[in-house]
Design a protein around this motif. Structure first.
Motif, PDB file in Angstrom:
ATOM      1  N   ASN A  52      41.134  42.388  53.907  1.00 20.11           N
ATOM      2  CA  ASN A  52      40.827  41.670  52.670  1.00 20.11           C
ATOM      3  C   ASN A  52      42.054  41.581  51.766  1.00 20.11           C
ATOM      4  N   LYS A  53      42.745  42.690  51.599  1.00 18.19           N
ATOM      5  CA  LYS A  53      43.926  42.685  50.742  1.00 18.19           C
ATOM      6  C   LYS A  53      45.089  41.969  51.416  1.00 18.19           C
ATOM      7  N   GLN A 102      36.567  40.093  45.501  1.00 20.16           N
ATOM      8  CA  GLN A 102      38.002  39.968  45.746  1.00 20.16           C
ATOM      9  C   GLN A 102      38.662  39.027  44.737  1.00 20.16           C
ATOM     10  N   ARG A 117      42.133  45.563  44.946  1.00 17.83           N
ATOM     11  CA  ARG A 117      41.385  44.843  45.984  1.00 17.83           C
ATOM     12  C   ARG A 117      41.043  45.690  47.207  1.00 17.83           C
TER      13      ARG A 117
END
Length: 408
Positions: free
Chosen positions: A126-127, A336, A344
Motif C-alpha cells: 500500500n505504501k 490511504q 500509511r
C-alpha cells in the motif's frame, strides 16, 4: 504523440506481477479448500482455514505497519514476498509427504504462515504504490486498479485450481501457488525503481506506534475503520465457507467450487471497476460509499437465505462479490488517500485488522451458526444485521465528507 512515463510503465509491471501472483494464490486456496472439504466434510475446518489466513492480521498487521513506516516499504515488501514463497512451498510439500489429519494440520499451518506474511506484504505494498506515482492525483486510481487486478486473479485462479486438481491433482495447484510468488519478487528487485526519496519514515520510539497513527489519522478515518470492522464481523464469512456453500447449492466436485468462486470473483471485479471509475468521488463520501457496498452484500445474503434455482443463487453470489470487494477496497482507498505518507503503513495495518480480522471472526461465528441452525438461517441472520447497520450508517452519516485528501 505522447509516451507513457517510466513510472507509468512500472505501475503496469507491478500490476501484472501482482495479478499473476494473485491468480496462483487463489488456485492454491481453491485446492486447499477442496482438500479440506474432501478430507473432513466439516464447516468448522473450512472456517479455521480462512481464519488462519485472516485472523493473524489482528496481531501482525500492527507490527507490520509500524515496521513498514520505520524501515521502509520496499525492504518489508521483499522480505514478505520471500516469506510467502516459503509458506506456499510448505503447503505444496504437505500433499506428497503427509496424509489424513497430519496433512490437514500442515495445510492449516501453511495458510497461517501465508496469513502472517501476507499481512506484511499488503501493508508494505500500500505504501509502496505511492512511490510509483508521477502526480498526487494518480494515487486513488492506482490503488483501485489493484482491486480490479486482485479480483481478476480471484476469477482466473479458482478456475485454474479446479482444472489442475481435476487433471493433475492438488499438489500441482499448490506448487503453482508457491512458484507464482517468484514473479513479484523478481519485479521488485530488478524491474521497479520507486521514488524512495519521497518516502517518509517514522522515527523510533512512541511516535512510531499504532496508537499514535490511530489518534492522528482523524475522526473520519477512525470511523471508517470501525464501520468496516463491524460490517466484516457481521457478514464477511463467504471465502471461508465457500466450499460448503458451493457443495450445498451447486455440487461437491472441484469444478463446482471453481464455478462458485469464479462467479464471486466476477462480482468482485464489477465492484472494483465501479470503485475505480468513481474513486475520487467515492472518497469524498466515505460513509455513503461503505454503507452502500455493505447494503448490496446484505441484500444478496437475504436472497441466498430465501433460496431459488441455480441462476438466481449465482446472481446473489455475484452481488455478494461486488458488495464485499467494494467495501474492502473502498475502506483501503479512503484510509490511504485520507492519511499522510508517514502514517500509511500503519493505516494499512489498521485496515487489515478491521477487514481481515473481522472477517476471520465472522467466519468462525458463521460456521458455528451453520452447525447449529443451517446455512440458510445463517444467511438470514447475517443479511438482516447487515441491512440494519448499513441503513443506519446512511441515515446518520450519509452526508459526511472527507475534506482532507492528503498528498503523496
Amino acid at each position: 504523440m505522447s509516451h507513457p512515463s517510466p513510472h507509468a510503465r512500472q505501475r503496469v509491471i507491478f500490476l501484472i506481477a501482482s495479478g499473476l501472483s494473485t491468480a496462483g494464490s487463489f488456485a492454491g486456496l481453491t485446492a486447499k479448500g477442496w482438500i479440506l472439504m474432501d478430507e473432513t466434510k466439516a464447516p468448522m475446518v473450512l472456517a479455521l482455514n480462512f481464519a488462519a489466513l485472516s485472523l493473524p492480521t489482528i496481531l501482525v498487521s500492527g507490527p507490520a505497519g509500524v515496521r513498514t513506516d520505520r524501515v521502509g516499504c520496499e525492504r518489508v515488501l521483499i522480505q514478505a514476498q520471500w516469506a510467502l514463497l516459503g509458506a506456499g512451498l510448505l503447503g505444496a510439500l504437505s500433499i506428497p509427504v503427509f496424509d489424513g489429519q497430519a496433512q490437514v494440520l500442515m495445510l492449516l499451518a501453511s495458510t497461517l504462515l501465508v496469513g502472517i506474511a501476507g499481512a506484511y506484504e499488503l501493508t508494505a505494498r500500500n505504501k509502496y504504490c505511492a512511490l510509483l506515482l508521477d502526480d498526487n492525483s494518480e494515487l486513488a486510481p492506482f490503488l483501485t486498479s489493484f482491486s480490479v487486478v486482485f479480483n481478476v486473479g480471484k476469477l482466473v485462479g479458482p478456475l485454474l485450481g479446479g482444472v489442475l486438481i481435476t487433471l493433475a491433482g492438488p499438489a500441482t495447484a499448490l506448487t503453482l501457488d508457491a512458484a507464482t510468488y517468484l514473479i513479484p519478487i523478481a519485479s521488485v528487485i530488478w524491474l521497479l525503481h520507486p521514488r524512495t526519496e519521497l518516502e517518509e519514515r517514522s522515527a523510533p520510539g512512541d511516535k512510531a506506534s499504532l496508537r499514535v497513527a490511530w489518534r492522528e489519522c482523524g475522526s473520519t478515518l477512525r470511523h471508517v475503520l470501525m464501520f468496516t470492522g463491524l460490517m466484516c464481523v457481521v457478514g464477511f464469512f463467504h471465502p471461508g465457507l465457500g466450499p460448503l456453500i458451493a457443495a450445498s447449492e451447486l455440487g461437491n466436485t472441484p469444478m463446482d467450487l471453481a464455478v462458485f468462486t469464479s462467479v464471486l470473483a466476477l462480482g468482485s471485479i464489477a465492484g472494483g471497476l465501479l470503485l475505480q471509475r468513481n474513486s475520487h468521488r467515492f472518497c469524498r463520501r466515505p460513509s455513503r460509499t461503505l454503507a452502500g457496498f455493505a447494503l448490496i452484500t446484505a441484500v444478496a445474503q437475504l436472497g441466498m437465505a430465501h433460496g431459488g434455482d441455480v441462476p438466481f443463487l449465482l446472481a446473489m453470489t455475484l452481488m455478494i462479490g461486488a458488495g464485499t470487494a467494494g467495501l474492502l477496497s473502498s475502506s483501503n482507498l479512503i484510509t490511504q488517500v485520507g492519511s499522510t505518507q508517514i502514517l500509511r503503513g500503519r493505516m494499512a495495518g489498521l485496515g487489515q485488522i478491521a477487514f481481515l480480522g473481522g472477517g476471520g471472526l465472522s467466519g468462525l461465528i458463521a460456521a458455528q451458526l451453520t452447525v447449529m441452525m443451517g446455512l440458510q438461517a445463517t444467511f438470514a441472520i447475517s443479511g438482516t444485521l447487515g441491512v440494519f447497520f448499513a441503513v443506519l450508517e446512511i441515515w446518520r452519516r450519509g452526508d459526511s465528507v472527507l475534506t482532507e485528501i492528503r498528498s503523496v
